[in-house]
Scaffold this active site. Structure first.
Site, PDB file in Angstrom:
ATOM      1  N   ASN A   1      34.755  42.099  42.577  1.00  0.00           N
ATOM      2  CA  ASN A   1      35.782  41.726  43.558  1.00  0.00           C
ATOM      3  C   ASN A   1      35.880  42.756  44.685  1.00  0.00           C
ATOM      4  OD1 ASN A   1      36.358  39.324  42.370  1.00  0.00           O
ATOM      5  ND2 ASN A   1      38.428  39.848  41.706  1.00  0.00           N
TER       6      ASN A   1
ATOM      7  N   GLY B   1      43.088  36.949  50.817  1.00  0.00           N
ATOM      8  CA  GLY B   1      44.387  36.954  50.141  1.00  0.00           C
ATOM      9  C   GLY B   1      44.169  36.420  48.743  1.00  0.00           C
TER      10      GLY B   1
ATOM     11  N   LYS C   1      33.837  43.407  36.529  1.00  0.00           N
ATOM     12  CA  LYS C   1      34.776  42.474  37.162  1.00  0.00           C
ATOM     13  C   LYS C   1      35.412  43.064  38.422  1.00  0.00           C
ATOM     14  CE  LYS C   1      37.417  39.306  38.197  1.00  0.00           C
ATOM     15  NZ  LYS C   1      36.905  38.073  38.797  1.00  0.00           N
TER      16      LYS C   1
ATOM     17  N   LYS D   1      45.076  42.328  44.866  1.00  0.00           N
ATOM     18  CA  LYS D   1      45.668  43.120  43.775  1.00  0.00           C
ATOM     19  C   LYS D   1      44.595  43.828  42.957  1.00  0.00           C
ATOM     20  CE  LYS D   1      45.391  40.115  39.912  1.00  0.00           C
ATOM     21  NZ  LYS D   1      44.445  40.308  38.842  1.00  0.00           N
TER      22      LYS D   1
ATOM     23  N   CYS E   1      43.955  37.566  43.459  1.00  0.00           N
ATOM     24  CA  CYS E   1      42.959  38.451  42.841  1.00  0.00           C
ATOM     25  C   CYS E   1      42.419  39.563  43.724  1.00  0.00           C
ATOM     26  CB  CYS E   1      41.837  37.612  42.255  1.00  0.00           C
ATOM     27  SG  CYS E   1      42.445  36.661  40.843  1.00  0.00           S
TER      28      CYS E   1
HETATM   29  N1  LIG Z   1      42.882  32.613  39.344  1.00  0.00           N
HETATM   30  C1  LIG Z   1      41.587  32.870  39.311  1.00  0.00           C
HETATM   31  O1  LIG Z   1      40.810  32.235  40.004  1.00  0.00           O
HETATM   32  C2  LIG Z   1      41.032  33.954  38.435  1.00  0.00           C
HETATM   33  C3  LIG Z   1      41.859  34.809  37.737  1.00  0.00           C
HETATM   34  N2  LIG Z   1      41.332  35.846  37.021  1.00  0.00           N
HETATM   35  C4  LIG Z   1      42.213  36.712  36.245  1.00  0.00           C
HETATM   36  O2  LIG Z   1      42.728  35.919  35.169  1.00  0.00           O
HETATM   37  C5  LIG Z   1      44.058  36.292  34.860  1.00  0.00           C
HETATM   38  C6  LIG Z   1      44.971  35.090  34.971  1.00  0.00           C
HETATM   39  O3  LIG Z   1      45.013  34.690  36.320  1.00  0.00           O
HETATM   40  P1  LIG Z   1      45.689  33.313  36.768  1.00  0.00           P
HETATM   41  O4  LIG Z   1      45.279  32.222  35.838  1.00  0.00           O
HETATM   42  O5  LIG Z   1      45.401  33.169  38.204  1.00  0.00           O
HETATM   43  O6  LIG Z   1      47.234  33.660  36.531  1.00  0.00           O
HETATM   44  P2  LIG Z   1      48.469  32.661  36.383  1.00  0.00           P
HETATM   45  O7  LIG Z   1      49.682  33.455  36.702  1.00  0.00           O
HETATM   46  O8  LIG Z   1      48.184  31.383  37.109  1.00  0.00           O
HETATM   47  O9  LIG Z   1      48.473  32.290  34.818  1.00  0.00           O
HETATM   48  C7  LIG Z   1      48.933  33.132  33.819  1.00  0.00           C
HETATM   49  C8  LIG Z   1      49.584  32.254  32.746  1.00  0.00           C
HETATM   50  O10 LIG Z   1      49.869  33.046  31.594  1.00  0.00           O
HETATM   51  C9  LIG Z   1      51.119  32.631  31.066  1.00  0.00           C
HETATM   52  N3  LIG Z   1      51.641  33.711  30.207  1.00  0.00           N
HETATM   53  C10 LIG Z   1      52.263  34.857  30.566  1.00  0.00           C
HETATM   54  N4  LIG Z   1      52.538  35.600  29.488  1.00  0.00           N
HETATM   55  C11 LIG Z   1      52.082  34.910  28.409  1.00  0.00           C
HETATM   56  C12 LIG Z   1      52.050  35.162  27.015  1.00  0.00           C
HETATM   57  N5  LIG Z   1      52.529  36.295  26.514  1.00  0.00           N
HETATM   58  N6  LIG Z   1      51.519  34.231  26.199  1.00  0.00           N
HETATM   59  C13 LIG Z   1      51.020  33.087  26.711  1.00  0.00           C
HETATM   60  N7  LIG Z   1      51.002  32.790  28.027  1.00  0.00           N
HETATM   61  C14 LIG Z   1      51.526  33.697  28.870  1.00  0.00           C
HETATM   62  C15 LIG Z   1      51.944  32.340  32.293  1.00  0.00           C
HETATM   63  O11 LIG Z   1      53.053  31.512  31.991  1.00  0.00           O
HETATM   64  C16 LIG Z   1      50.909  31.649  33.177  1.00  0.00           C
HETATM   65  O12 LIG Z   1      50.868  30.251  32.970  1.00  0.00           O
HETATM   66  C17 LIG Z   1      44.377  37.457  35.813  1.00  0.00           C
HETATM   67  O13 LIG Z   1      44.059  38.661  35.179  1.00  0.00           O
HETATM   68  C18 LIG Z   1      43.442  37.217  36.972  1.00  0.00           C
HETATM   69  O14 LIG Z   1      43.163  38.404  37.690  1.00  0.00           O
HETATM   70  C19 LIG Z   1      39.986  36.059  36.942  1.00  0.00           C
HETATM   71  C20 LIG Z   1      39.118  35.234  37.597  1.00  0.00           C
HETATM   72  C21 LIG Z   1      39.572  34.104  38.374  1.00  0.00           C
HETATM   73  O1  LIG Z   2      39.024  37.468  40.371  1.00  0.00           O
HETATM   74  C1  LIG Z   2      39.279  36.378  40.834  1.00  0.00           C
HETATM   75  O2  LIG Z   2      40.322  35.768  40.615  1.00  0.00           O
HETATM   76  C2  LIG Z   2      38.316  35.701  41.741  1.00  0.00           C
HETATM   77  O3  LIG Z   2      38.522  36.207  43.092  1.00  0.00           O
HETATM   78  C3  LIG Z   2      37.693  35.595  44.076  1.00  0.00           C
HETATM   79  O4  LIG Z   2      37.908  34.193  44.101  1.00  0.00           O
HETATM   80  P1  LIG Z   2      39.141  33.510  44.890  1.00  0.00           P
HETATM   81  O5  LIG Z   2      40.257  34.488  44.995  1.00  0.00           O
HETATM   82  O6  LIG Z   2      39.372  32.205  44.216  1.00  0.00           O
HETATM   83  O7  LIG Z   2      38.666  33.175  46.343  1.00  0.00           O
HETATM   84  P2  LIG Z   2      37.444  33.513  47.307  1.00  0.00           P
HETATM   85  O8  LIG Z   2      36.750  32.256  47.633  1.00  0.00           O
HETATM   86  O9  LIG Z   2      36.625  34.646  46.834  1.00  0.00           O
HETATM   87  O10 LIG Z   2      38.237  33.968  48.618  1.00  0.00           O
HETATM   88  C4  LIG Z   2      39.105  35.083  48.599  1.00  0.00           C
HETATM   89  C5  LIG Z   2      39.715  35.294  49.961  1.00  0.00           C
HETATM   90  O11 LIG Z   2      38.745  35.796  50.873  1.00  0.00           O
HETATM   91  C6  LIG Z   2      38.741  35.043  52.064  1.00  0.00           C
HETATM   92  N1  LIG Z   2      37.352  35.039  52.584  1.00  0.00           N
HETATM   93  C7  LIG Z   2      36.318  34.681  51.797  1.00  0.00           C
HETATM   94  C8  LIG Z   2      35.023  34.708  52.268  1.00  0.00           C
HETATM   95  C9  LIG Z   2      34.774  35.125  53.592  1.00  0.00           C
HETATM   96  O12 LIG Z   2      33.626  35.176  54.079  1.00  0.00           O
HETATM   97  N2  LIG Z   2      35.828  35.487  54.352  1.00  0.00           N
HETATM   98  C10 LIG Z   2      37.117  35.457  53.887  1.00  0.00           C
HETATM   99  O13 LIG Z   2      38.064  35.816  54.631  1.00  0.00           O
HETATM  100  C11 LIG Z   2      39.253  33.668  51.660  1.00  0.00           C
HETATM  101  O14 LIG Z   2      39.820  33.002  52.762  1.00  0.00           O
HETATM  102  C12 LIG Z   2      40.286  34.028  50.618  1.00  0.00           C
HETATM  103  O15 LIG Z   2      41.525  34.349  51.220  1.00  0.00           O
HETATM  104  C13 LIG Z   2      36.227  35.818  43.692  1.00  0.00           C
HETATM  105  O16 LIG Z   2      35.402  35.147  44.629  1.00  0.00           O
HETATM  106  C14 LIG Z   2      35.936  35.286  42.284  1.00  0.00           C
HETATM  107  O17 LIG Z   2      34.600  35.577  41.937  1.00  0.00           O
HETATM  108  C15 LIG Z   2      36.891  35.955  41.301  1.00  0.00           C
HETATM  109  O18 LIG Z   2      36.700  35.433  40.000  1.00  0.00           O
END
Ligand SMILES: NC(=O)C1=CN([C@@H]2O[C@H](COP(=O)(O)OP(=O)(O)OC[C@H]3O[C@@H](n4cnc5c(N)ncnc54)[C@H](O)[C@@H]3O)[C@@H](O)[C@H]2O)C=CC1
Ligand SMILES: O=C(O)[C@H]1O[C@H](OP(=O)(O)OP(=O)(O)OC[C@H]2O[C@@H](n3ccc(=O)[nH]c3=O)[C@H](O)[C@@H]2O)[C@H](O)[C@@H](O)[C@@H]1O
Length: 439
Positions: free
Chosen positions: A214, A263, A210, A269, A266
């Protein structure tokens, strides 16, 4: 087999709705009472294309429900259930490391709730530092010997969350037993039948896939942005350079779009947490390059601010600046570590009057940056502007007619930090068009 999803943020709510779409009975749980109330009422409290429709469909079908009560969830799920944990792992304040307290809390309460039941599988989906899964498995073994832990990192992109969940490029599962593997094969049976590649591995490899994925994406983006710096210094055009590189199948064109950089909640950080973890493991040298990747990325924001100041005759004091875009990327309302808002705030600090417009992220932006001014449309933001900054490449901005926009502004100057506007069209309409890394 019933499924639960603990943490219904960007990842969790998508996963819950998609598991229901696959035909499972699913219960989502969050500690945020308002979020659970909204989801139960069929309202997704974030913007993700198609998600609210899917949520409503699954609620109506009776396959999906939400709760804040972990005991009730465990009782409902019963023996043989698969519980996914998708709570947040944000960057710690003032540190590179990830704060994994939400993960610890979620597994603790879940393990206590399922203890004494028949067998169940607790599956981490959150992105965590390598070593976390093993530590959590030991803790769960103490609290609930009947439960087993697995790790199944998630690779979805915001804006494409549903399709990435239902048709992922690959599935990765870290397991310690044949039974855990079989449980997850059952969950993903339809995807596996559709030939989605599956990698079955151990905990540390699953965790590392993972963060290394990223990191690789971040490297690609910062590589092309480093080329943009060199292009700018030498008079070359980074868009043409990227196009020429992309024809080489060994390089490819994806994640090679130069501009304001990455930005979101994900990529930034995750590379920092990965560096912190490598330091703890005594291999910080191995990831030293990620520090430069991060620095290149942050320099794009600073360069955009400088370019805006240059376009405003050397000072932003008292200038009216229109900012198009607040989300960290289009088709999302997510403003976590948004390059657009970071630039907007810096320009505001230099004395400019900044008006921001974003099709979906304005409400979130207003909460975090209340001192900026917000508009209801791109044209309203552009009203009497000395310069327009295009910082998030929503299609809506690309569709605007530069001749129409020109009638609203004070000065026809545009900075396209996402390299997404049609430069020739804007120049033909009389605009001074500037972009990062292009003449
Ligand atoms: N946002 C994305 O596109 C992706 C996120 N991830 C990973 O998935 C994880 C979650 O990310 P997001 O959904 O973006 O975060 P988020 O901050 O949107 O969601 C986290 C949720 O968990 C809840 N929460 C916190 N503590 C809790 C607990 N003890 N029990 C139940 N619920 C609780 C919060 O209230 C919140 O709704 C992170 O580790 C992130 O890195 C991985 C791939 C894609
Ligand atoms: O771990 C995560 O949460 C996720 O992080 C990214 O997904 P995401 O953050 O939704 O967005 P991306 O589409 O990857 O874009 C990330 C950032 O890069 C920038 N970007 C992307 C592509 C590019 O060519 N140039 C560029 O500046 C986008 O504007 C954006 O700010 C990864 O693409 C996912 O595979 C992963 O699951």
């Amino acid at each position: 087999m019933r499924i639960s999803v603990i943490g219904t943020g960007y990842l969790g709510v998508t996963h819950a709705a998609c598991m229901a779409e696959l035909g499972f009975e699913v219960m989502g749980l969050d500690v945020d009472v308002e979020k659970v109330a909204a989801l139960s009422a069929g309202r997704v409290p974030l913007y993700e294309p198609g998600l609210e429709e899917l949520l409503k469909k699954q609620l109506a079908a009776g396959r999906l429900s939400f709760t804040t009560d972990v005991e009730a969830l465990a009782a409902w799920a019963g023996e043989g259930a698969v519980h996914f944990v998708s709570v947040g792992t944000p960057q710690k304040k003032g540190e590179y490391a990830a704060d994994i307290s939400q993960v610890d809390d979620a597994f603790d309460s879940l393990a206590r709730a399922v203890a004494g039941q028949g067998r169940s599988l607790l599956v981490g989906k959150s992105t965590v530092p390598v070593g976390t899964a093993s530590r959590i498995a030991d803790r769960v073994a103490e609290l609930a010997p009947n439960a087993e832990v697995a790790w199944n990192p998630e690779f979805l992109r915001e804006g494409f969350a549903i399709q990435d969940t239902l048709r992922p490029d690959r599935l990765v599962i870290g397991v310690r037993s044949e039974q855990a593997e079989q449980d997850l094969r059952r969950v993903y049976a339809q995807l596996l039948e559709a030939d989605v590649p599956l990698v079955v591995t151990d905990f540390p490899t699953a965790e590392l896939v993972k963060v290394s994925a990223n990191s690789f994406l971040a490297v690609k983006i910062s590589f092309i942005n480093a080329m943009a710096e060199v292009c700018e210094a030498s008079g070359a055009d980074v868009m043409q350079l990227a196009q020429a590189l992309s024809y080489d199948p060994r390089i490819g064109g994806r994640y090679l779009v130069p501009g304001l950089g990455f930005g979101g909640g994900c990529l930034p950080k995750d590379i920092r947490a990965f560096m912190a973890r490598a330091g703890e493991l005594g291999v910080d040298q191995a990831l030293a390059f990620l520090k430069e990747v991060d620095a290149i990325n942050m320099r794009r924001r600073a360069r955009t601010v400088d370019l805006a100041r240059e376009q405003c005759d050397g000072s932003l004091l008292g200038k009216r600046v229109a900012v198009w875009g607040a989300a960290f990327k289009p088709n999302s309302d997510d403003i976590r570590d948004s390059p657009a808002l970071n630039v907007a705030a810096s320009i505001h600090l230099q004395g400019a009057q900044v008006t921001v417009y974003d099709p979906k992220a304005t409400d979130n932006a207003r909460k975090m940056f209340p001192t900026l001014t917000y508009a209801d449309s791109a044209l309203q933001a552009a009203h009497q502007a000395d310069v327009i900054l295009h910082l998030t490449e929503w299609q809506e901005f690309q569709d605007l007619d530069p001749a129409v926009v020109a009638r609203h502004v004070s000065d026809t100057r545009v900075i396209d930090s996402r390299n997404a506007l049609d430069a020739a069209k804007w120049r033909a309409a009389g605009w001074t068009y500037r972009a990062l890394g292009r003449p």
